[in-house]
Design an enzyme around this catalytic site. Structure first.
Site, PDB file in Angstrom:
ATOM      1  CB  SER A   1      -0.014  43.563  15.519  1.00 13.67           C
ATOM      2  OG  SER A   1      -0.628  42.588  14.729  1.00 13.67           O
TER       3      SER A   1
ATOM      4  CG  HIS B   1       3.508  39.938  14.129  1.00  8.10           C
ATOM      5  ND1 HIS B   1       2.314  39.474  13.623  1.00  8.10           N
ATOM      6  CD2 HIS B   1       3.176  40.723  15.190  1.00  8.10           C
ATOM      7  CE1 HIS B   1       1.315  39.936  14.340  1.00  8.10           C
ATOM      8  NE2 HIS B   1       1.813  40.704  15.291  1.00  8.10           N
TER       9      HIS B   1
END
Length: 250
Positions: free
Chosen positions: A137, A160
Protein backbone atom coordinates in the site's frame (compact mmCIF):
# COMPACT_ATOMS: atom_id res chain seq x y z
CA UNK A 1 41.93 -27.32 80.66
CA UNK A 2 42.71 -23.94 79.24
CA UNK A 3 40.40 -22.84 76.43
CA UNK A 4 42.27 -21.63 73.43
CA UNK A 5 40.40 -18.97 71.43
CA UNK A 6 41.15 -18.79 67.75
CA UNK A 7 41.70 -15.39 66.28
CA UNK A 8 41.66 -14.40 62.66
CA UNK A 9 42.70 -11.30 60.86
CA UNK A 10 39.47 -9.66 59.80
CA UNK A 11 38.77 -6.46 57.95
CA UNK A 12 36.50 -4.04 59.76
CA UNK A 13 33.15 -3.63 58.08
CA UNK A 14 33.76 0.01 57.23
CA UNK A 15 37.07 -0.82 55.56
CA UNK A 16 35.46 -3.73 53.71
CA UNK A 17 32.85 -1.41 52.22
CA UNK A 18 35.49 1.02 51.03
CA UNK A 19 37.52 -1.86 49.58
CA UNK A 20 34.49 -3.11 47.63
CA UNK A 21 33.86 0.36 46.34
CA UNK A 22 37.38 0.52 44.94
CA UNK A 23 36.69 -2.55 42.82
CA UNK A 24 33.31 -1.32 41.59
CA UNK A 25 33.82 0.21 38.16
CA UNK A 26 32.03 3.42 37.42
CA UNK A 27 30.04 3.73 34.16
CA UNK A 28 32.23 5.09 31.38
CA UNK A 29 31.33 7.36 28.49
CA UNK A 30 31.54 4.31 26.23
CA UNK A 31 29.03 2.46 28.41
CA UNK A 32 26.67 5.44 28.17
CA UNK A 33 26.96 5.51 24.38
CA UNK A 34 26.32 1.79 24.06
CA UNK A 35 23.33 2.06 26.38
CA UNK A 36 21.90 4.95 24.34
CA UNK A 37 22.46 3.02 21.10
CA UNK A 38 20.66 -0.03 22.49
CA UNK A 39 17.75 2.15 23.62
CA UNK A 40 17.47 3.62 20.11
CA UNK A 41 17.04 0.13 18.71
CA UNK A 42 14.27 -0.55 21.23
CA UNK A 43 12.50 2.81 20.83
CA UNK A 44 12.88 3.59 17.14
CA UNK A 45 14.23 0.43 15.49
CA UNK A 46 17.37 2.33 14.52
CA UNK A 47 21.11 1.92 14.94
CA UNK A 48 24.25 3.86 13.96
CA UNK A 49 27.32 1.90 12.90
CA UNK A 50 30.81 3.19 12.18
CA UNK A 51 32.53 1.38 9.33
CA UNK A 52 35.78 1.93 7.39
CA UNK A 53 33.63 3.46 4.64
CA UNK A 54 31.85 5.91 6.95
CA UNK A 55 29.00 5.98 9.44
CA UNK A 56 25.73 4.28 8.45
CA UNK A 57 22.44 5.02 10.17
CA UNK A 58 19.99 2.13 9.85
CA UNK A 59 16.27 2.79 10.28
CA UNK A 60 13.44 0.25 10.25
CA UNK A 61 10.02 1.17 8.84
CA UNK A 62 7.72 -1.55 10.12
CA UNK A 63 4.14 -2.47 10.92
CA UNK A 64 1.44 0.13 10.30
CA UNK A 65 2.23 3.69 9.26
CA UNK A 66 0.39 5.57 11.98
CA UNK A 67 -1.43 8.77 11.06
CA UNK A 68 -3.18 11.41 13.13
CA UNK A 69 -5.14 8.75 15.03
CA UNK A 70 -3.32 6.30 17.29
CA UNK A 71 -3.37 2.68 16.18
CA UNK A 72 -5.10 0.07 18.37
CA UNK A 73 -3.14 -1.24 21.33
CA UNK A 74 -0.82 -4.07 20.45
CA UNK A 75 -0.29 -2.87 16.86
CA UNK A 76 3.30 -2.36 15.76
CA UNK A 77 3.60 1.06 14.16
CA UNK A 78 5.93 3.56 12.55
CA UNK A 79 5.01 7.00 13.88
CA UNK A 80 5.58 10.01 11.64
CA UNK A 81 6.05 12.39 14.58
CA UNK A 82 9.18 10.41 15.47
CA UNK A 83 10.48 9.73 11.97
CA UNK A 84 10.16 13.22 10.46
CA UNK A 85 12.37 15.10 12.96
CA UNK A 86 14.80 12.19 13.00
CA UNK A 87 15.21 12.37 9.23
CA UNK A 88 15.79 16.12 9.44
CA UNK A 89 18.43 15.51 12.10
CA UNK A 90 20.18 12.89 9.94
CA UNK A 91 20.38 15.35 7.05
CA UNK A 92 22.05 17.96 9.25
CA UNK A 93 24.31 15.60 11.22
CA UNK A 94 28.02 15.59 10.44
CA UNK A 95 28.36 12.16 12.04
CA UNK A 96 26.16 10.33 9.52
CA UNK A 97 27.44 9.54 6.01
CA UNK A 98 24.62 7.33 4.71
CA UNK A 99 21.19 6.01 5.67
CA UNK A 100 19.86 2.48 5.20
CA UNK A 101 16.10 1.86 5.41
CA UNK A 102 14.76 -1.62 6.17
CA UNK A 103 11.09 -2.01 5.22
CA UNK A 104 8.49 -4.51 6.35
CA UNK A 105 5.23 -2.60 6.50
CA UNK A 106 1.55 -3.30 5.80
CA UNK A 107 0.97 0.35 4.85
CA UNK A 108 -1.34 2.70 6.71
CA UNK A 109 -2.11 6.40 6.69
CA UNK A 110 -1.63 7.83 3.19
CA UNK A 111 -0.62 11.37 4.09
CA UNK A 112 1.72 10.29 6.90
CA UNK A 113 3.35 7.78 4.56
CA UNK A 114 3.75 10.35 1.79
CA UNK A 115 5.24 12.85 4.25
CA UNK A 116 7.89 10.34 5.32
CA UNK A 117 8.55 9.33 1.70
CA UNK A 118 8.99 12.94 0.59
CA UNK A 119 11.49 13.60 3.36
CA UNK A 120 13.46 10.44 2.51
CA UNK A 121 13.53 11.49 -1.14
CA UNK A 122 14.83 14.91 -0.11
CA UNK A 123 17.87 13.62 1.76
CA UNK A 124 21.12 14.59 0.04
CA UNK A 125 23.21 11.91 1.75
CA UNK A 126 23.39 8.45 0.14
CA UNK A 127 20.24 6.46 0.96
CA UNK A 128 19.24 2.88 0.21
CA UNK A 129 16.05 0.97 0.99
CA UNK A 130 15.63 -2.80 1.25
CA UNK A 131 12.17 -4.40 1.13
CA UNK A 132 12.14 -7.38 3.48
CA UNK A 133 8.94 -9.33 3.94
CA UNK A 134 6.62 -6.75 2.43
CA UNK A 135 6.07 -3.08 1.67
CA UNK A 136 2.38 -2.82 0.91
CA UNK A 137 0.00 0.00 0.00
CA UNK A 138 1.57 3.33 1.06
CA UNK A 139 4.70 1.28 1.73
CA UNK A 140 5.31 1.30 -2.04
CA UNK A 141 6.21 5.04 -2.15
CA UNK A 142 8.35 4.48 0.94
CA UNK A 143 10.22 1.67 -0.82
CA UNK A 144 11.08 3.78 -3.88
CA UNK A 145 11.84 7.04 -2.05
CA UNK A 146 15.51 6.25 -1.37
CA UNK A 147 18.18 6.88 -3.99
CA UNK A 148 18.51 3.12 -4.56
CA UNK A 149 15.85 0.51 -3.85
CA UNK A 150 16.37 -3.21 -3.28
CA UNK A 151 14.02 -6.12 -2.67
CA UNK A 152 14.71 -9.68 -1.66
CA UNK A 153 13.16 -12.33 -3.90
CA UNK A 154 10.56 -13.26 -1.24
CA UNK A 155 9.42 -9.66 -0.69
CA UNK A 156 5.84 -8.71 -1.60
CA UNK A 157 4.34 -5.35 -2.58
CA UNK A 158 0.58 -4.77 -2.81
CA UNK A 159 -0.61 -2.00 -5.12
CA UNK A 160 -4.26 -0.95 -4.86
CA UNK A 161 -6.49 2.15 -5.09
CA UNK A 162 -6.81 4.56 -2.18
CA UNK A 163 -9.17 3.47 0.58
CA UNK A 164 -10.84 5.41 3.38
CA UNK A 165 -12.32 4.07 6.61
CA UNK A 166 -15.16 5.65 8.58
CA UNK A 167 -18.04 7.73 7.28
CA UNK A 168 -17.85 8.60 3.59
CA UNK A 169 -20.12 11.24 2.05
CA UNK A 170 -21.47 10.04 -1.30
CA UNK A 171 -20.82 13.24 -3.18
CA UNK A 172 -18.79 14.09 -6.30
CA UNK A 173 -16.31 16.03 -4.14
CA UNK A 174 -15.45 12.85 -2.22
CA UNK A 175 -14.60 10.92 -5.36
CA UNK A 176 -12.66 13.87 -6.70
CA UNK A 177 -10.62 13.92 -3.47
CA UNK A 178 -9.89 10.19 -3.81
CA UNK A 179 -8.79 10.69 -7.40
CA UNK A 180 -6.46 13.58 -6.59
CA UNK A 181 -4.94 11.72 -3.65
CA UNK A 182 -4.35 8.70 -5.84
CA UNK A 183 -2.72 10.87 -8.50
CA UNK A 184 -0.26 12.15 -5.90
CA UNK A 185 0.80 8.59 -5.05
CA UNK A 186 1.11 7.55 -8.69
CA UNK A 187 3.14 10.64 -9.56
CA UNK A 188 5.52 10.12 -6.64
CA UNK A 189 6.15 6.46 -7.49
CA UNK A 190 6.69 7.20 -11.19
CA UNK A 191 9.06 10.05 -10.33
CA UNK A 192 11.23 7.95 -8.02
CA UNK A 193 11.30 4.65 -9.92
CA UNK A 194 11.56 3.42 -13.50
CA UNK A 195 7.93 2.35 -13.84
CA UNK A 196 5.65 4.47 -16.02
CA UNK A 197 2.56 6.22 -14.73
CA UNK A 198 0.35 4.19 -17.06
CA UNK A 199 1.82 0.86 -15.99
CA UNK A 200 1.54 1.66 -12.29
CA UNK A 201 -2.09 2.76 -12.69
CA UNK A 202 -2.84 -0.45 -14.58
CA UNK A 203 -1.39 -2.50 -11.72
CA UNK A 204 -3.40 -0.47 -9.23
CA UNK A 205 -6.69 -1.14 -11.02
CA UNK A 206 -6.09 -4.75 -12.06
CA UNK A 207 -9.08 -7.05 -11.43
CA UNK A 208 -7.62 -10.53 -11.83
CA UNK A 209 -4.77 -10.69 -9.32
CA UNK A 210 -6.60 -10.55 -5.97
CA UNK A 211 -9.76 -12.52 -5.21
CA UNK A 212 -11.45 -9.99 -2.94
CA UNK A 213 -9.89 -6.72 -4.00
CA UNK A 214 -8.77 -4.55 -6.90
CA UNK A 215 -5.04 -4.23 -7.44
CA UNK A 216 -1.88 -6.30 -7.82
CA UNK A 217 0.63 -8.15 -5.67
CA UNK A 218 4.21 -8.05 -6.93
CA UNK A 219 7.09 -10.16 -5.64
CA UNK A 220 10.76 -9.23 -5.64
CA UNK A 221 11.85 -10.31 -9.11
CA UNK A 222 8.66 -9.07 -10.76
CA UNK A 223 8.94 -5.66 -9.04
CA UNK A 224 12.48 -5.33 -10.42
CA UNK A 225 11.47 -6.49 -13.92
CA UNK A 226 8.66 -3.90 -14.05
CA UNK A 227 11.00 -1.10 -12.93
CA UNK A 228 9.30 -0.47 -9.60
CA UNK A 229 12.40 -1.58 -7.65
CA UNK A 230 15.93 -0.86 -8.86
CA UNK A 231 17.67 -4.10 -7.94
CA UNK A 232 17.09 -7.57 -6.55
CA UNK A 233 19.12 -8.00 -3.39
CA UNK A 234 19.31 -7.91 0.37
CA UNK A 235 21.64 -6.55 3.01
CA UNK A 236 24.99 -7.32 1.29
CA UNK A 237 23.91 -5.67 -1.97
CA UNK A 238 22.37 -2.69 -0.19
CA UNK A 239 25.44 -2.06 1.93
CA UNK A 240 27.83 -2.44 -1.01
CA UNK A 241 25.94 0.21 -2.97
CA UNK A 242 25.74 2.49 0.06
CA UNK A 243 29.46 2.15 0.85
CA UNK A 244 30.39 2.98 -2.73
CA UNK A 245 28.24 6.11 -2.76
CA UNK A 246 29.55 7.20 0.66
CA UNK A 247 33.13 6.96 -0.57
CA UNK A 248 32.23 8.97 -3.67
CA UNK A 249 30.81 11.72 -1.47
CA UNK A 250 34.04 12.10 0.51
Amino acid sequence: MRKISETADTIPESEGCSLKQEYQTQPTARDDRESAAAQNVVDFGSAMTKTPHGTVYTMAIIGQIEGHTAAPAGTKTTQYEHILPLLAKLEESREVDGVLFLLNTVGGDVEAGLAIAELIAGLTKPTAAIVLGGSHSIGVPLAVAAQRSFAVSSAAMTIHPVRMSGTVIAAPQTYSYFQRLQERIVAFVARHSSISTEKFQALMLAKDDMAADVGSVLYGEEAVRLGLIDQLGGLPEGLRWLYRKMEEMR
